[in-house]
Design a protein around this motif. Structure first.
Motif, PDB file in Angstrom:
ATOM      1  N   ARG A 132      85.747 -22.837 -47.752  1.00 27.32           N
ATOM      2  CA  ARG A 132      84.538 -22.747 -48.577  1.00 27.32           C
ATOM      3  C   ARG A 132      84.904 -23.507 -49.858  1.00 27.32           C
ATOM      4  NH1 ARG A 132      81.813 -18.690 -45.691  1.00 27.32           N
ATOM      5  NH2 ARG A 132      83.144 -17.043 -44.881  1.00 27.32           N
ATOM      6  N   THR A 191      78.187 -20.154 -36.775  1.00 28.71           N
ATOM      7  CA  THR A 191      78.463 -18.894 -37.485  1.00 28.71           C
ATOM      8  C   THR A 191      78.289 -17.727 -36.529  1.00 28.71           C
ATOM      9  OG1 THR A 191      77.641 -17.342 -39.158  1.00 28.71           O
ATOM     10  CG2 THR A 191      76.050 -18.949 -38.383  1.00 28.71           C
ATOM     11  N   ILE A 192      79.132 -16.721 -36.674  1.00 23.40           N
ATOM     12  CA  ILE A 192      78.970 -15.539 -35.808  1.00 23.40           C
ATOM     13  C   ILE A 192      77.773 -14.700 -36.241  1.00 23.40           C
ATOM     14  CG2 ILE A 192      81.434 -15.401 -35.247  1.00 23.40           C
ATOM     15  CD1 ILE A 192      81.531 -12.880 -37.149  1.00 23.40           C
ATOM     16  N   ASP A 193      77.254 -14.957 -37.449  1.00 18.27           N
ATOM     17  CA  ASP A 193      76.243 -14.046 -38.026  1.00 18.27           C
ATOM     18  C   ASP A 193      74.848 -14.164 -37.397  1.00 18.27           C
ATOM     19  OD1 ASP A 193      78.269 -13.378 -39.764  1.00 18.27           O
ATOM     20  OD2 ASP A 193      77.553 -14.637 -41.404  1.00 18.27           O
ATOM     21  N   MET A 220      80.677  -7.443 -38.913  1.00 12.81           N
ATOM     22  CA  MET A 220      80.329  -8.462 -39.916  1.00 12.81           C
ATOM     23  C   MET A 220      78.848  -8.834 -39.820  1.00 12.81           C
ATOM     24  SD  MET A 220      83.480 -11.118 -40.117  1.00 12.81           S
ATOM     25  CE  MET A 220      84.825 -10.825 -41.249  1.00 12.81           C
ATOM     26  N   GLY A 221      78.427  -9.809 -40.599  1.00 15.73           N
ATOM     27  CA  GLY A 221      77.039 -10.255 -40.514  1.00 15.73           C
ATOM     28  C   GLY A 221      76.522 -10.914 -41.780  1.00 15.73           C
ATOM     29  N   HIS A 222      77.261 -10.798 -42.877  1.00 11.98           N
ATOM     30  CA  HIS A 222      76.863 -11.455 -44.113  1.00 11.98           C
ATOM     31  C   HIS A 222      75.417 -11.096 -44.480  1.00 11.98           C
ATOM     32  CE1 HIS A 222      77.075 -14.310 -47.303  1.00 11.98           C
ATOM     33  NE2 HIS A 222      76.146 -15.092 -46.814  1.00 11.98           N
ATOM     34  N   GLU A 261      78.195  -4.780 -42.241  1.00 10.83           N
ATOM     35  CA  GLU A 261      78.846  -4.830 -43.555  1.00 10.83           C
ATOM     36  C   GLU A 261      77.762  -4.984 -44.619  1.00 10.83           C
ATOM     37  OE1 GLU A 261      81.337  -8.293 -43.942  1.00 10.83           O
ATOM     38  OE2 GLU A 261      79.735  -9.663 -43.399  1.00 10.83           O
ATOM     39  N   HIS A 282      87.881  -9.453 -39.276  1.00 14.48           N
ATOM     40  CA  HIS A 282      88.024 -10.836 -38.792  1.00 14.48           C
ATOM     41  C   HIS A 282      88.374 -10.938 -37.312  1.00 14.48           C
ATOM     42  CE1 HIS A 282      87.977 -11.444 -43.104  1.00 14.48           C
ATOM     43  NE2 HIS A 282      87.615 -12.680 -42.853  1.00 14.48           N
ATOM     44  N   ARG A 310      85.879 -12.858 -35.457  1.00 15.51           N
ATOM     45  CA  ARG A 310      85.729 -14.307 -35.577  1.00 15.51           C
ATOM     46  C   ARG A 310      86.666 -15.072 -34.644  1.00 15.51           C
ATOM     47  NH1 ARG A 310      84.701 -15.112 -41.679  1.00 15.51           N
ATOM     48  NH2 ARG A 310      86.578 -16.386 -41.673  1.00 15.51           N
TER      49      ARG A 310
HETATM   50  O1  F6P Z   1      79.708 -15.916 -42.306  1.00 15.67           O
HETATM   51  C1  F6P Z   1      80.695 -15.469 -41.456  1.00 15.67           C
HETATM   52  C2  F6P Z   1      81.412 -14.272 -42.025  1.00 15.67           C
HETATM   53  O2  F6P Z   1      82.377 -13.859 -41.096  1.00 15.67           O
HETATM   54  C3  F6P Z   1      80.513 -13.118 -42.454  1.00 15.67           C
HETATM   55  O3  F6P Z   1      80.137 -12.321 -41.354  1.00 15.67           O
HETATM   56  C4  F6P Z   1      81.387 -12.419 -43.452  1.00 15.67           C
HETATM   57  O4  F6P Z   1      80.614 -11.733 -44.397  1.00 15.67           O
HETATM   58  C5  F6P Z   1      82.135 -13.544 -44.103  1.00 15.67           C
HETATM   59  O5  F6P Z   1      82.100 -14.635 -43.207  1.00 15.67           O
HETATM   60  C6  F6P Z   1      83.571 -13.229 -44.439  1.00 15.67           C
HETATM   61  O6  F6P Z   1      84.123 -14.330 -45.090  1.00 15.67           O
HETATM   62  P1  F6P Z   1      85.669 -14.537 -45.406  1.00 15.67           P
HETATM   63  O7  F6P Z   1      86.362 -14.820 -44.123  1.00 15.67           O
HETATM   64  O8  F6P Z   1      85.691 -15.685 -46.328  1.00 15.67           O
HETATM   65  O9  F6P Z   1      86.149 -13.245 -45.989  1.00 15.67           O
END
Ligand code: F6P
Length: 326
Positions: A75, A129-131, A173-175, A226, A256, A259
């Motif tokens: 990022r 993205t998994i979201d 997860m899910g952002h 989350e 994670h 992911r």
């Molecule tokens: O966008 C994908 C994601 O895995 C979200 O589900 C989660 O909120 C975020 O990324 C976590 O990010 P990081 O790996 O930077 O902590």
């Protein structure tokens, strides 16, 4: 419109299973169509700091089955600034890249939209993205694999939940999107899903405890999306302790784990189709669109729609979880 001769491909944001299958498809479809391909490392960071390498067909051999991303991901804070994007543009031009394929989620495609508008560059996005939280597409690359990982984990938790007759809160997860929680709950036969989309509608925890449990059931599994605003599963456990002390809740945060792993066939196929379509889109002169999938058909979704028009989760979908767990 000038013909695209050289594309740069990058993965950005959270990694998702199937990103490698997408890189492979983009690379091979581009080479098949006579284009040069440059692999950009660590997302936008590689553009800003000039970390790129020439990609050939063999550069993407033996990766379709691998989770993660061979290009690495990040990022990138620098790309948020106009100076960073100027640096990225200069490096891109110096390398001879005249179009980009960006594989990533919400933030990555928002970055692509700004960059494309600022420098008039053809960019095509793939939803990685998994979201599953992008507009204009029924699914995103990585979502199916993450769902399967969740189901596998919940099946295991069910054994111990049943044996100890306990309430388990499993955080996924899910952002700030509840698709993994909702569909993970449906697929694992969980008793409920608690999602951010319903946060302001009802008190989901109170509703679950007061009306959601069948009295004869001694154990329950609740999938919790989350949610930093409520503290996710740990926040709910604290509330249970204070408001419903008769329940002995346990928390599992999948984190994670969701992911990683080898992509499912569905994700490999989606990534391969979308990756090839990205090159077709560039050949057709499409720009600043994400490849989406709607009712099995590939579609072009403007970045502005992909990053702003979210799907919604309504009470009807959550009621399915409730109804099927009586
Ligand atoms: O966008 C994908 C994601 O895995 C979200 O589900 C989660 O909120 C975020 O990324 C976590 O990010 P990081 O790996 O930077 O902590």
């Amino acid at each position: 419109m000038a013909q695209v001769k050289c594309i740069g491909v990058l993965t950005s944001g959270g990694d998702a299973p199937g990103m490698n299958a997408a890189i492979r498809a983009v690379t091979r479809a581009a080479i098949f169509n006579g284009m040069r391909v440059v692999g950009i490392k660590r997302g936008y960071y590689g553009l800003v700091y000039n970390e790129m390498e020439e990609f050939y067909s063999k550069s993407v051999s033996n990766i379709i089955q691998q989770g993660g991303t061979i290009l690495k991901t990040a990022r990138c804070k620098e790309f948020v600034t106009p100076e960073g994007r100027k640096q990225a543009f200069d490096n891109m031009r110096a390398e001879g890249i005249d179009a980009l394929v960006v594989i990533g989620g919400d933030g990555s495609l928002s970055g692509a939209r700004i960059f494309a508008e600022e420098y008039d560059i053809p960019i095509v996005g793939l939803p990685g993205t998994i979201d599953n939280d992008l507009g204009g597409t029924d699914s995103t690359i990585g979502y199916d694999t993450a769902l399967n990982t969740i189901v596998e984990a919940v099946d295991k938790i069910r054994d111990t939940a049943t044996s100890h007759e306990r309430l388990f809160l499993v955080e996924v997860m899910g952002h700030m999107a509840g698709y993994l929680a909702l569909n993970g709950a449906i697929a694992s036969g969980a008793e409920a899903a608690i999602v951010p989309e319903m946060e302001t509608e009802i008190d989901q925890l109170a509703d679950l405890i007061n009306h959601g449990f069948r009295k004869s059931k001694n154990s329950a599994i609740v999938l919790v999306a989350e949610n930093p605003a409520t503290g996710g599963a740990l926040g709910l456990k604290q509330r249970i302790k204070e408001e419903f002390p008769e329940y002995d809740a346990r928390v599992t945060i999948l984190g994670h784990l969701q992911r990683g792993g080898s992509p499912t066939a569905a994700d490999r196929i989606l990534a391969s189709r979308m990756g090839a379509q990205a090159i077709t889109a560039l050949k057709e002169g499409q720009r600043n669109v994400m490849i989406g999938i709607k009712n099995g058909e590939l579609v072009y979704v403007p970045f502005s729609k992909a990053t702003t028009h979210k799907h919604t989760i309504g009470s009807a979908e959550l009621d399915i979880v409730k109804m099927l767990s009586i």
